[in-house]
Design a protein around this motif. Structure first.
Motif, mmCIF file in Angstrom:
data_model
loop_
_atom_site.group_PDB
_atom_site.id
_atom_site.type_symbol
_atom_site.label_atom_id
_atom_site.label_comp_id
_atom_site.label_asym_id
_atom_site.label_seq_id
_atom_site.Cartn_x
_atom_site.Cartn_y
_atom_site.Cartn_z
ATOM 1 N N GLY A 49 -34.913 8.765 16.308
ATOM 2 C CA GLY A 49 -35.361 8.141 17.560
ATOM 3 C C GLY A 49 -35.559 9.181 18.633
ATOM 4 O O GLY A 49 -35.366 8.933 19.823
ATOM 5 N N GLY B 191 -37.425 8.542 21.893
ATOM 6 C CA GLY B 191 -36.971 7.456 22.763
ATOM 7 C C GLY B 191 -36.306 7.990 24.019
ATOM 8 O O GLY B 191 -36.206 9.195 24.236
ATOM 9 N N GLN B 192 -35.849 7.064 24.853
ATOM 10 C CA GLN B 192 -35.293 7.512 26.137
ATOM 11 C C GLN B 192 -33.927 8.189 25.980
ATOM 12 O O GLN B 192 -33.641 9.153 26.692
ATOM 13 N N ILE B 193 -33.095 7.757 25.069
ATOM 14 C CA ILE B 193 -31.836 8.489 24.851
ATOM 15 C C ILE B 193 -32.147 9.861 24.260
ATOM 16 O O ILE B 193 -31.570 10.877 24.663
ATOM 17 N N GLU C 69 -38.717 10.599 13.595
ATOM 18 C CA GLU C 69 -39.353 9.488 14.310
ATOM 19 C C GLU C 69 -40.162 8.665 13.313
ATOM 20 O O GLU C 69 -40.403 9.091 12.191
ATOM 21 N N VAL D 234 -29.925 7.568 16.460
ATOM 22 C CA VAL D 234 -30.188 6.898 17.739
ATOM 23 C C VAL D 234 -31.259 5.824 17.599
ATOM 24 O O VAL D 234 -31.178 4.755 18.187
ATOM 25 N N GLY D 235 -32.281 6.090 16.821
ATOM 26 C CA GLY D 235 -33.392 5.148 16.662
ATOM 27 C C GLY D 235 -32.938 3.895 15.933
ATOM 28 O O GLY D 235 -32.281 3.971 14.901
ATOM 29 N N GLN E 227 -31.845 5.777 5.588
ATOM 30 C CA GLN E 227 -31.317 6.982 6.244
ATOM 31 C C GLN E 227 -29.979 7.394 5.622
ATOM 32 O O GLN E 227 -29.711 8.579 5.423
ATOM 33 N N VAL F 174 -25.561 5.672 17.090
ATOM 34 C CA VAL F 174 -25.695 5.194 18.472
ATOM 35 C C VAL F 174 -26.511 3.895 18.504
ATOM 36 O O VAL F 174 -26.239 2.989 19.270
ATOM 37 N N ASN G 147 -27.971 0.354 18.063
ATOM 38 C CA ASN G 147 -27.262 -0.926 17.910
ATOM 39 C C ASN G 147 -27.858 -1.834 16.834
ATOM 40 O O ASN G 147 -29.045 -1.755 16.590
ATOM 41 N N MET H 272 -20.594 4.877 18.009
ATOM 42 C CA MET H 272 -20.287 5.306 19.373
ATOM 43 C C MET H 272 -19.695 4.204 20.245
ATOM 44 O O MET H 272 -20.350 3.198 20.501
ATOM 45 N N HIS I 171 -18.690 -2.191 19.484
ATOM 46 C CA HIS I 171 -19.488 -1.832 20.660
ATOM 47 C C HIS I 171 -20.391 -3.021 20.976
ATOM 48 O O HIS I 171 -21.543 -3.078 20.557
HETATM 49 P P1 NAX Z 1 -35.916 3.639 22.750
HETATM 50 O O1 NAX Z 1 -36.604 2.408 22.320
HETATM 51 O O2 NAX Z 1 -36.327 4.330 24.007
HETATM 52 O O3 NAX Z 1 -36.058 4.731 21.591
HETATM 53 C C1 NAX Z 1 -35.827 4.441 20.253
HETATM 54 C C2 NAX Z 1 -36.685 5.379 19.435
HETATM 55 O O4 NAX Z 1 -36.331 5.215 18.057
HETATM 56 C C3 NAX Z 1 -38.180 5.102 19.543
HETATM 57 O O5 NAX Z 1 -38.854 6.306 19.891
HETATM 58 C C4 NAX Z 1 -38.565 4.632 18.147
HETATM 59 O O6 NAX Z 1 -39.870 5.045 17.773
HETATM 60 C C5 NAX Z 1 -37.499 5.318 17.294
HETATM 61 N N1 NAX Z 1 -37.271 4.714 15.994
HETATM 62 C C6 NAX Z 1 -37.309 3.415 15.653
HETATM 63 N N2 NAX Z 1 -37.093 3.260 14.336
HETATM 64 C C7 NAX Z 1 -36.903 4.501 13.833
HETATM 65 C C8 NAX Z 1 -36.640 4.992 12.528
HETATM 66 N N3 NAX Z 1 -36.572 4.170 11.485
HETATM 67 N N4 NAX Z 1 -36.505 6.319 12.378
HETATM 68 C C9 NAX Z 1 -36.606 7.156 13.419
HETATM 69 N N5 NAX Z 1 -36.866 6.747 14.675
HETATM 70 C C10 NAX Z 1 -37.000 5.436 14.875
HETATM 71 O O7 NAX Z 1 -34.360 3.289 22.743
HETATM 72 P P2 NAX Z 1 -33.157 4.068 23.451
HETATM 73 O O8 NAX Z 1 -33.009 3.584 24.815
HETATM 74 O O9 NAX Z 1 -33.321 5.527 23.218
HETATM 75 O O10 NAX Z 1 -31.907 3.484 22.632
HETATM 76 C C11 NAX Z 1 -31.720 3.762 21.257
HETATM 77 C C12 NAX Z 1 -30.616 2.901 20.686
HETATM 78 O O11 NAX Z 1 -29.365 3.165 21.321
HETATM 79 C C13 NAX Z 1 -30.835 1.399 20.826
HETATM 80 O O12 NAX Z 1 -30.545 0.778 19.584
HETATM 81 C C14 NAX Z 1 -29.801 0.992 21.860
HETATM 82 O O13 NAX Z 1 -29.419 -0.350 21.707
HETATM 83 C C15 NAX Z 1 -28.690 1.947 21.531
HETATM 84 N N6 NAX Z 1 -27.655 2.144 22.562
HETATM 85 C C16 NAX Z 1 -26.371 2.293 22.140
HETATM 86 C C17 NAX Z 1 -25.319 2.547 23.000
HETATM 87 C C18 NAX Z 1 -23.917 2.717 22.511
HETATM 88 O O14 NAX Z 1 -23.039 2.854 23.361
HETATM 89 N N7 NAX Z 1 -23.611 2.721 21.206
HETATM 90 C C19 NAX Z 1 -25.565 2.611 24.464
HETATM 91 C C20 NAX Z 1 -26.989 2.895 24.827
HETATM 92 C C21 NAX Z 1 -28.022 2.213 23.970
HETATM 93 O O15 NAX Z 1 -28.203 0.899 24.437
#
Ligand code: NAX
Length: 328
Positions: A11, A14-16, A42, A87-88, A112, A129, A131, A155, A187
């Motif tokens: 991911g 993405g923003q994280i 990605e 993260v993704g 993965q 990370v 969810n 996390m 979480h």
């Molecule tokens: P974004 O939607 O900005 O970014 C996610 C990225 O993952 C995208 O660029 C997407 O193309 C990519 N992606 C999707 N499927 C993929 C795959 N199979 N292989 C590789 N990349 C893939 O989300 P973002 O804000 O960065 O958050 C990412 C994740 O963190 C979400 O699931 C969110 O719920 C989770 N979080 C977890 C937290 C925790 O404390 N455990 C807190 C923050 C966040 O909410």
């Protein structure tokens, strides 16, 4: 000179990812003397944006950054990985049932996990990370039978850090004086931030606060619903704070907890504190030499027991649901 550590980030576009990659490359994940190679995973639609981020990483001329690879193939991205930050994930969209969400994430975390099993380095450490983080970690772990199961973690450090900050604000103490805070369970909104063993400048936090109503009606919901409050205020979900917590989680795992303190990590249960064996649940842990241990012997009062049980019950239901989908 040290051989670089391979860090895979999924991911990455993405923003994280955007908040995370620059801190890994500048040495905050592993240490200021540890060179790193980044492996970005990605989906095809995310590759171009990941390339843009890689260009910016190059433009920082980080002395520790020894290479960046980008791929949409998990088998490539996890090849030789020493640390993997998953993260993704597939976010929950309107009208999506929990079963659909778990199934969609199974489609991500199962392959993965298999790629980690087949290609990662022997010392691989995984932080999930994306969810639902605890259950996604369970799915990846199940697909990686050759990797020691304790290497799969989820996390809850962001929740831990949020709870420290709330407790500091309540008591007027600096965050540096708050120790031994614990996040138990999932979480999710059922998580339980526990201050009964926490200390504020060396004194018991629950005794200083001495207000069970504040705990139940203010502190716990504020911590558990902080993610929603950030979305409401920012118009986007937590990103820099989530990236910071991911950095903290891995840094603490690799470099150890301070004497007289502990942290919170989602880890496979060994049955401690009545949490069914194998569930990936958050516990108080100390870390040393790249290994973690659950803090043992804490007294769990009725207030805490009820809340830990509720969160663990939710984790059991998630495990049942992914089992029914054939993901475990
Ligand atoms: P974004 O939607 O900005 O970014 C996610 C990225 O993952 C995208 O660029 C997407 O193309 C990519 N992606 C999707 N499927 C993929 C795959 N199979 N292989 C590789 N990349 C893939 O989300 P973002 O804000 O960065 O958050 C990412 C994740 O963190 C979400 O699931 C969110 O719920 C989770 N979080 C977890 C937290 C925790 O404390 N455990 C807190 C923050 C966040 O909410």
């Amino acid at each position: 000179t040290r051989t670089p550590v391979n860090v895979t980030v999924t991911g990455a576009a993405g923003q994280i990812g955007y908040a995370l990659l620059f801190r890994i490359a500048s040495g905050h994940l592993l240490g200021a003397d540890v060179p790193v190679k980044l492996r970005l995973l990605e989906i095809p639609q995310g590759l171009k944006a990941a390339e843009g981020t890689a260009m910016e990483l190059e433009d920082c001329a980080f002395p520790l950054l020894q290479g960046i690879d980008i791929s949409d193939d998990p088998n490539v991205a996890f090849d030789g990985a020493n640390v993997a930050l998953l993260v993704g994930a597939r976010p929950r969209t309107k009208g999506m049932e929990r079963g659909d969400l778990l199934e969609a994430n199974g489609g991500i975390f199962k392959p993965q996990g298999k790629a980690i099993n087949d290609h990662a380095a022997d010392d691989i450490k995984v932080l999930v990370v994306g969810n639902p983080a605890n259950t996604n970690a369970l799915i990846a772990q199940a697909a990686a039978p050759d990797v020691p199961r304790e290497r799969f973690t989820a996390m809850t450090r962001l929740d831990h850090n949020r709870a420290i900050s709330q407790l500091a604000a309540k008591t007027g103490a600096p965050v540096s004086e708050i120790k031994k805070l614990t996040i138990w369970g999932n979480h999710s909104a059922t998580q339980y931030p526990d201050i009964f063993h926490a200390t504020v400048a060396g004194k018991n936090a629950a005794e200083i606060v001495n207000d069970e109503k504040w705990l139940a009606e203010n502190f716990i919901p504020t911590v558990a619903k902080r993610g929603a409050a950030i979305i409401e205020a920012r118009g986007a979900s937590s990103a820099a704070s989530a990236a910071n917590a991911a950095i903290d989680h891995v840094h603490t795992w690799v470099n150890g907890t301070a004497d007289g303190d502990w942290t919170s990590m989602g880890i496979p249960s060994d049955g401690s504190y009545g949490v069914p064996e194998g569930l990936i649940s958050s516990f108080p842990v100390t870390t040393k030499d790249g290994r973690y241990e659950i803090v043992q012997g804490l007294e769990v009062n009725d207030f805490s027991r009820e809340r830990i049980n509720a969160s663990v019950k939710e984790l059991e239901e998630e495990r049942e649901a992914v089992r029914a989908l054939g993901l475990l």
